[in-house]
Design a protein around this motif. Structure first.
Motif, PDB file in Angstrom:
ATOM      1  N   LYS A   1      -0.835  39.962   2.883  1.00 40.36           N
ATOM      2  CA  LYS A   1      -0.717  38.597   2.377  1.00 40.36           C
ATOM      3  C   LYS A   1      -1.768  38.314   1.301  1.00 40.36           C
ATOM      4  CE  LYS A   1       2.469  37.886   5.483  1.00 40.36           C
ATOM      5  NZ  LYS A   1       3.899  37.833   5.071  1.00 40.36           N
ATOM      6  N   GLN A   2      -1.505  37.293   0.542  1.00 43.86           N
ATOM      7  CA  GLN A   2      -2.446  36.892  -0.500  1.00 43.86           C
ATOM      8  C   GLN A   2      -3.774  36.462   0.093  1.00 43.86           C
ATOM      9  OE1 GLN A   2      -1.107  33.648  -2.972  1.00 43.86           O
ATOM     10  NE2 GLN A   2      -2.362  34.279  -4.725  1.00 43.86           N
ATOM     11  N   ASP A   3      -3.746  35.820   1.272  1.00 42.36           N
ATOM     12  CA  ASP A   3      -5.011  35.389   1.859  1.00 42.36           C
ATOM     13  C   ASP A   3      -5.822  36.564   2.399  1.00 42.36           C
ATOM     14  OD1 ASP A   3      -3.377  35.886   4.011  1.00 42.36           O
ATOM     15  OD2 ASP A   3      -3.598  33.903   4.919  1.00 42.36           O
ATOM     16  N   HIS A   4      -5.183  37.731   2.642  1.00 46.22           N
ATOM     17  CA  HIS A   4      -5.938  38.937   2.988  1.00 46.22           C
ATOM     18  C   HIS A   4      -6.799  39.357   1.799  1.00 46.22           C
ATOM     19  CE1 HIS A   4      -2.672  40.113   6.152  1.00 46.22           C
ATOM     20  NE2 HIS A   4      -3.591  39.307   6.675  1.00 46.22           N
ATOM     21  N   TYR A   5      -6.188  39.327   0.615  1.00 46.23           N
ATOM     22  CA  TYR A   5      -6.914  39.689  -0.606  1.00 46.23           C
ATOM     23  C   TYR A   5      -8.110  38.757  -0.814  1.00 46.23           C
ATOM     24  CZ  TYR A   5      -7.759  40.722  -5.549  1.00 46.23           C
ATOM     25  OH  TYR A   5      -8.343  41.082  -6.742  1.00 46.23           O
ATOM     26  N   TYR A   6      -7.862  37.462  -0.721  1.00 46.49           N
ATOM     27  CA  TYR A   6      -8.930  36.514  -1.029  1.00 46.49           C
ATOM     28  C   TYR A   6      -9.928  36.352   0.115  1.00 46.49           C
ATOM     29  CZ  TYR A   6      -6.830  35.576  -5.464  1.00 46.49           C
ATOM     30  OH  TYR A   6      -6.360  35.734  -6.742  1.00 46.49           O
ATOM     31  N   GLY A   7      -9.537  36.763   1.319  1.00 45.70           N
ATOM     32  CA  GLY A   7     -10.508  36.779   2.406  1.00 45.70           C
ATOM     33  C   GLY A   7     -11.629  37.766   2.127  1.00 45.70           C
TER      34      GLY A   7
ATOM     35  N   THR B   1      -8.198  27.732  -0.614  1.00 50.47           N
ATOM     36  CA  THR B   1      -9.460  28.449  -0.520  1.00 50.47           C
ATOM     37  C   THR B   1      -9.592  28.999   0.889  1.00 50.47           C
ATOM     38  OG1 THR B   1     -11.843  28.352  -0.947  1.00 50.47           O
ATOM     39  CG2 THR B   1     -10.844  26.467   0.196  1.00 50.47           C
ATOM     40  N   THR B   2     -10.525  29.919   1.081  1.00 48.69           N
ATOM     41  CA  THR B   2     -10.723  30.502   2.403  1.00 48.69           C
ATOM     42  C   THR B   2     -12.167  30.943   2.563  1.00 48.69           C
ATOM     43  OG1 THR B   2     -10.012  32.263   3.946  1.00 48.69           O
ATOM     44  CG2 THR B   2     -10.056  32.816   1.604  1.00 48.69           C
ATOM     45  N   LEU B   3     -12.631  30.913   3.787  1.00 51.77           N
ATOM     46  CA  LEU B   3     -13.920  31.516   4.111  1.00 51.77           C
ATOM     47  C   LEU B   3     -13.762  33.036   4.098  1.00 51.77           C
ATOM     48  CD1 LEU B   3     -15.074  29.239   7.078  1.00 51.77           C
ATOM     49  CD2 LEU B   3     -16.214  29.457   4.860  1.00 51.77           C
ATOM     50  N   PRO B   4     -14.842  33.768   4.002  1.00 52.76           N
ATOM     51  CA  PRO B   4     -14.753  35.224   4.056  1.00 52.76           C
ATOM     52  C   PRO B   4     -14.119  35.684   5.374  1.00 52.76           C
ATOM     53  CG  PRO B   4     -16.932  34.541   3.302  1.00 52.76           C
ATOM     54  CD  PRO B   4     -16.232  33.308   3.787  1.00 52.76           C
TER      55      PRO B   4
ATOM     56  N   PRO C   1     -30.359  33.291  -2.735  1.00 53.44           N
ATOM     57  CA  PRO C   1     -29.950  32.238  -1.806  1.00 53.44           C
ATOM     58  C   PRO C   1     -30.535  32.462  -0.416  1.00 53.44           C
ATOM     59  CG  PRO C   1     -28.177  33.803  -2.101  1.00 53.44           C
ATOM     60  CD  PRO C   1     -29.259  34.221  -3.050  1.00 53.44           C
ATOM     61  N   LYS C   2     -30.667  31.383   0.328  1.00 57.37           N
ATOM     62  CA  LYS C   2     -31.144  31.515   1.714  1.00 57.37           C
ATOM     63  C   LYS C   2     -30.101  32.223   2.590  1.00 57.37           C
ATOM     64  CE  LYS C   2     -34.213  27.478   1.709  1.00 57.37           C
ATOM     65  NZ  LYS C   2     -34.483  26.117   2.285  1.00 57.37           N
ATOM     66  N   TYR C   3     -28.850  32.037   2.210  1.00 55.38           N
ATOM     67  CA  TYR C   3     -27.773  32.680   2.968  1.00 55.38           C
ATOM     68  C   TYR C   3     -26.937  33.524   2.010  1.00 55.38           C
ATOM     69  CZ  TYR C   3     -23.396  33.318   5.536  1.00 55.38           C
ATOM     70  OH  TYR C   3     -22.287  33.865   6.148  1.00 55.38           O
ATOM     71  N   SER C   4     -26.703  34.771   2.386  1.00 56.23           N
ATOM     72  CA  SER C   4     -25.922  35.673   1.540  1.00 56.23           C
ATOM     73  C   SER C   4     -24.563  35.931   2.174  1.00 56.23           C
ATOM     74  CB  SER C   4     -26.657  37.000   1.351  1.00 56.23           C
ATOM     75  OG  SER C   4     -25.810  37.979   0.802  1.00 56.23           O
ATOM     76  N   ARG C   5     -23.520  35.544   1.476  1.00 57.22           N
ATOM     77  CA  ARG C   5     -22.176  35.875   1.954  1.00 57.22           C
ATOM     78  C   ARG C   5     -21.955  37.390   1.952  1.00 57.22           C
ATOM     79  NH1 ARG C   5     -17.065  32.238  -0.072  1.00 57.22           N
ATOM     80  NH2 ARG C   5     -17.540  30.343   1.125  1.00 57.22           N
ATOM     81  N   ARG C   6     -22.359  38.010   0.862  1.00 57.25           N
ATOM     82  CA  ARG C   6     -22.077  39.447   0.733  1.00 57.25           C
ATOM     83  C   ARG C   6     -22.787  40.258   1.801  1.00 57.25           C
ATOM     84  NH1 ARG C   6     -24.405  43.468  -1.950  1.00 57.25           N
ATOM     85  NH2 ARG C   6     -25.846  42.078  -3.024  1.00 57.25           N
ATOM     86  N   ALA C   7     -23.921  39.789   2.265  1.00 56.32           N
ATOM     87  CA  ALA C   7     -24.644  40.507   3.322  1.00 56.32           C
ATOM     88  C   ALA C   7     -23.845  40.576   4.610  1.00 56.32           C
ATOM     89  CB  ALA C   7     -25.996  39.844   3.570  1.00 56.32           C
ATOM     90  N   GLN C   8     -22.831  39.723   4.747  1.00 60.71           N
ATOM     91  CA  GLN C   8     -22.019  39.714   5.960  1.00 60.71           C
ATOM     92  C   GLN C   8     -20.858  40.716   5.870  1.00 60.71           C
ATOM     93  OE1 GLN C   8     -23.696  37.610   7.922  1.00 60.71           O
ATOM     94  NE2 GLN C   8     -24.799  37.044   6.044  1.00 60.71           N
ATOM     95  N   LEU C   9     -20.612  41.245   4.668  1.00 63.46           N
ATOM     96  CA  LEU C   9     -19.426  42.066   4.454  1.00 63.46           C
ATOM     97  C   LEU C   9     -19.438  43.355   5.271  1.00 63.46           C
ATOM     98  CD1 LEU C   9     -16.804  42.777   3.024  1.00 63.46           C
ATOM     99  CD2 LEU C   9     -18.138  43.512   1.031  1.00 63.46           C
ATOM    100  N   GLY C  10     -20.564  44.068   5.269  1.00 60.92           N
ATOM    101  CA  GLY C  10     -20.635  45.331   5.995  1.00 60.92           C
ATOM    102  C   GLY C  10     -20.368  45.157   7.476  1.00 60.92           C
ATOM    103  N   ASP C  11     -20.979  44.113   8.076  1.00 63.62           N
ATOM    104  CA  ASP C  11     -20.759  43.855   9.504  1.00 63.62           C
ATOM    105  C   ASP C  11     -19.312  43.474   9.781  1.00 63.62           C
ATOM    106  OD1 ASP C  11     -23.368  44.417  10.207  1.00 63.62           O
ATOM    107  OD2 ASP C  11     -24.036  42.331  10.078  1.00 63.62           O
TER     108      ASP C  11
END
Length: 578
Positions: free
Chosen positions: A224-230, A277-280, A311-321
């Motif tokens: 789905k498209q939301d898989h891509y944007y997730g 829009t979507t959260l990661p 930033p105090k919070y990193s979205r990308r830092a959550q990607l590996g987990d």
């Protein structure tokens, strides 16, 4: 002129010396010779759960009458060549081949596998395969490629869990010198969010979501498209930043930014409710919530001209987990399948980035087993590869009687009734040429006390780079099949470096062959075939060698020996791992 003519003559004779290695003509070698046992240490790897018998059981259950149509277990000569190529990236030396063929120990295959997995050559070879998987031979950009290669090699050498390695790569931004090399995955792609989203989904999740960027995938209902944007949502705030003072490029990040998307079909049909829009989120896993900050308090280091924001919070830092989470078994499933394809020649899900309901795995229960066991084994690469190569499925001969047509071959490949032919990678090809000619052995002897895997590679890496440049394909589009181009043929036929290593030099293959008395053609043919093809010659091949060398002396004999080595190396049998 004589040698050029003979080169053409011998290249024609190669059909008789070593027939094109197609499955229907593949020979089943026997290995009944006995001599002193191979001196080898017993397995030192931890004895974890043995799943190789379960692998064989589940492969056999996937096809009616599998036992009747499957190829027999391969000969020792086929096995020793295959496992050296798959675990160390080269063919064995003539001495290693002889020792293994002469060994009468019942457990010699397991002993050899453990030796190879514990060798520094294994670490180098597997790190190269991981490099191609992750980077697809992209050119240098921002990060020193040698540092990246060493990061991967050290990771494999210490048997770092695969999920940990991926988390380190996904969290690296290049700011910390100790982690700078790992940031190459992002920086070599210029931090392009769409390119990274596509590659992360293909490589780690077995899903090519490229066509889901503008709408739900038109051909794959699961995607789905939301898989891509997730996935894109993890990366949308990141960008390439160059610190001019430090002369350092990093993958920086902002504290704000959201993905916005809507289907082009809905826009066209005027049914769109506006951008979403979507959260990661990784596929259908839990969405990654983030903490809220008061306006103006989102940064440790606020954005400014020529200043890297933090930033105090990193979205990308959550990607590996999120990728490697127990909630996301697609990662383990994809890695289990990719490693299977690495040694077996084909994925259980094939193509590797087409894992969806309309393209089911050839053996669903087997893929489920491998996925669960890879997780339970803490992503232990040595253990996993050991179980694969000690299975009978891996050790099947490449001979198969089912290939009446191309479709029949594809069916047999998918059922793993035989060993699938795999063209040598550029790295494997270069190292194997150097072993076959004896050039690598000359370097080993010259290094003496300084000999190590690293020092030997320094002497050989120039050859490797030439082969990669010619046989490695375009950056981002690595070669998967086998197709010889005119440039490749000319290089192998006329390049001075290749011609130089074919000529007799003290201790190389041509020199060893020429030292065998002319009245012992059987020993001459054996030395040639064990050195280049890692098997003993058949009677007809011995006869051909004897006839080609009959009556030749001096320079004429020397040139013919070099031509014979060249012809064997140019054969299909040499160019494929079978």
């Amino acid at each position: 002129m004589f040698q050029q003519n003979m080169r053409v003559y011998v290249s024609l004779l190669v059909v008789f010396l070593c027939p094109a290695f197609a499955p229907q003509t593949a020979r089943a070698n026997s290995s009944t010779d006995s001599a002193a046992p191979l001196v080898a240490k017993k397995p030192t790897l931890p004895v974890a759960r043995r799943i190789s018998p379960l692998i064989d059981e589940l492969i056999q259950s996937g096809m009616q009458d599998y036992a009747k149509v499957a190829s027999p277990v391969c000969s020792d000569s086929e096995f020793v060549r295959r496992v050296y190529l798959d675990l160390t990236g080269r063919i064995p030396t003539v001495a290693q081949t002889r020792a293994f063929l002469n060994d009468t120990s019942a457990d010699k295959r397991a002993v050899l596998v453990d030796q190879l997995l514990n060798s520094p050559e294994y670490a180098r070879h597997l790190s190269q395969r991981l490099d191609v998987m992750l980077m697809e031979r992209l050119r240098k950009k921002y990060i020193n490629v040698t540092d990246w290669e060493e990061f991967l090699r050290e990771s494999v050498a210490e048997n770092k869990p695969l999920d940990q390695l991926v988390r380190e790569i996904m969290s690296a931004d290049g700011a910390d010198p100790k982690q700078q090399a790992a940031a190459r995955f992002f920086l070599a792609r210029d931090g392009d969010v769409n390119e990274l989203t596509r590659d992360i989904s293909r490589i780690f999740l077995g899903a090519d979501l490229t066509c889901a960027q503008c709408h739900d995938h038109p051909e794959v209902a699961d995607w789905k498209q939301d898989h891509y944007y997730g996935i894109s949502a993890f990366l949308v705030r990141s960008f390439v930043f160059t610190d001019k003072k430090k002369k350092q490029t990093v993958f920086a990040e902002k504290a704000e930014g959201e993905v916005k998307f809507e289907s082009v079909f809905e826009v066209r049909d005027k049914t769109s409710k506006g951008p979403e829009t979507t959260l990661p989120v990784v596929f259908n896993g839990p969405k990654v919530a983030e903490p809220a900050f008061k306006k103006g308090e989102e940064y440790k280091v606020k954005p400014a001209k020529d200043v890297r924001p933090v930033p105090k919070y990193s979205r990308r830092a959550q990607l590996g987990d999120a990728l490697t989470s127990s909630n996301n078994k697609r990662f383990a499933r994809t890695m289990a399948n990719r490693l299977w394809a690495l040694v077996m020649g084909r994925g259980i899900v094939h193509p590797l980035d087409a894992d969806h309901a309309d393209n089911p795995p050839s053996h669903p229960k087997l893929l489920d087993l491998l996925t669960e066991e890879l997780i339970a084994g803490n992503y232990d690469l040595k253990w996993y590869l050991r179980e694969l190569v000690l299975s009978k499925t891996y050790q099947r001969s490449s001979t198969n009687e089912l290939f009446a047509s191309k479709s029949a071959q594809e069916l047999a490949d998918a059922q793993f009734t035989h060993a699938i032919l795999k063209p040598l990678t550029p790295e494997q090809f270069s190292r194997s040429v150097l072993e076959a000619t004896g050039q690598a052995e000359l370097y080993r002897n010259s290094l003496k006390q300084k000999l190590s895997e690293a020092t030997l590679r320094k002497n050989l890496v120039g050859y490797e780079r030439q082969f990669v440049s010619l046989f490695g394909g375009l950056p981002g589009e690595p070669v998967e099949g086998f197709e010889t181009t005119a440039d490749q043929s000319l290089y192998l036929s006329n390049n001075g470096a290749i011609q130089g290593i074919l000529s007799p030099r003290s201790g190389n293959t041509a020199d060893r062959v020429l030292k065998i008395p002319a009245d012992q053609p059987a020993l001459i043919a054996e030395e040639l075939y064990l050195s280049v093809l890692n098997r003993r010659p058949e009677a007809t091949e011995t006869k051909e060698v004897a006839e080609l060398l009959s009556g030749k002396t001096g320079k004429e004999r020397s040139e013919m020996v070099s031509d014979l080595i060249w012809a064997l190396m140019m054969s299909s049998e040499f160019r494929f791992n079978h």
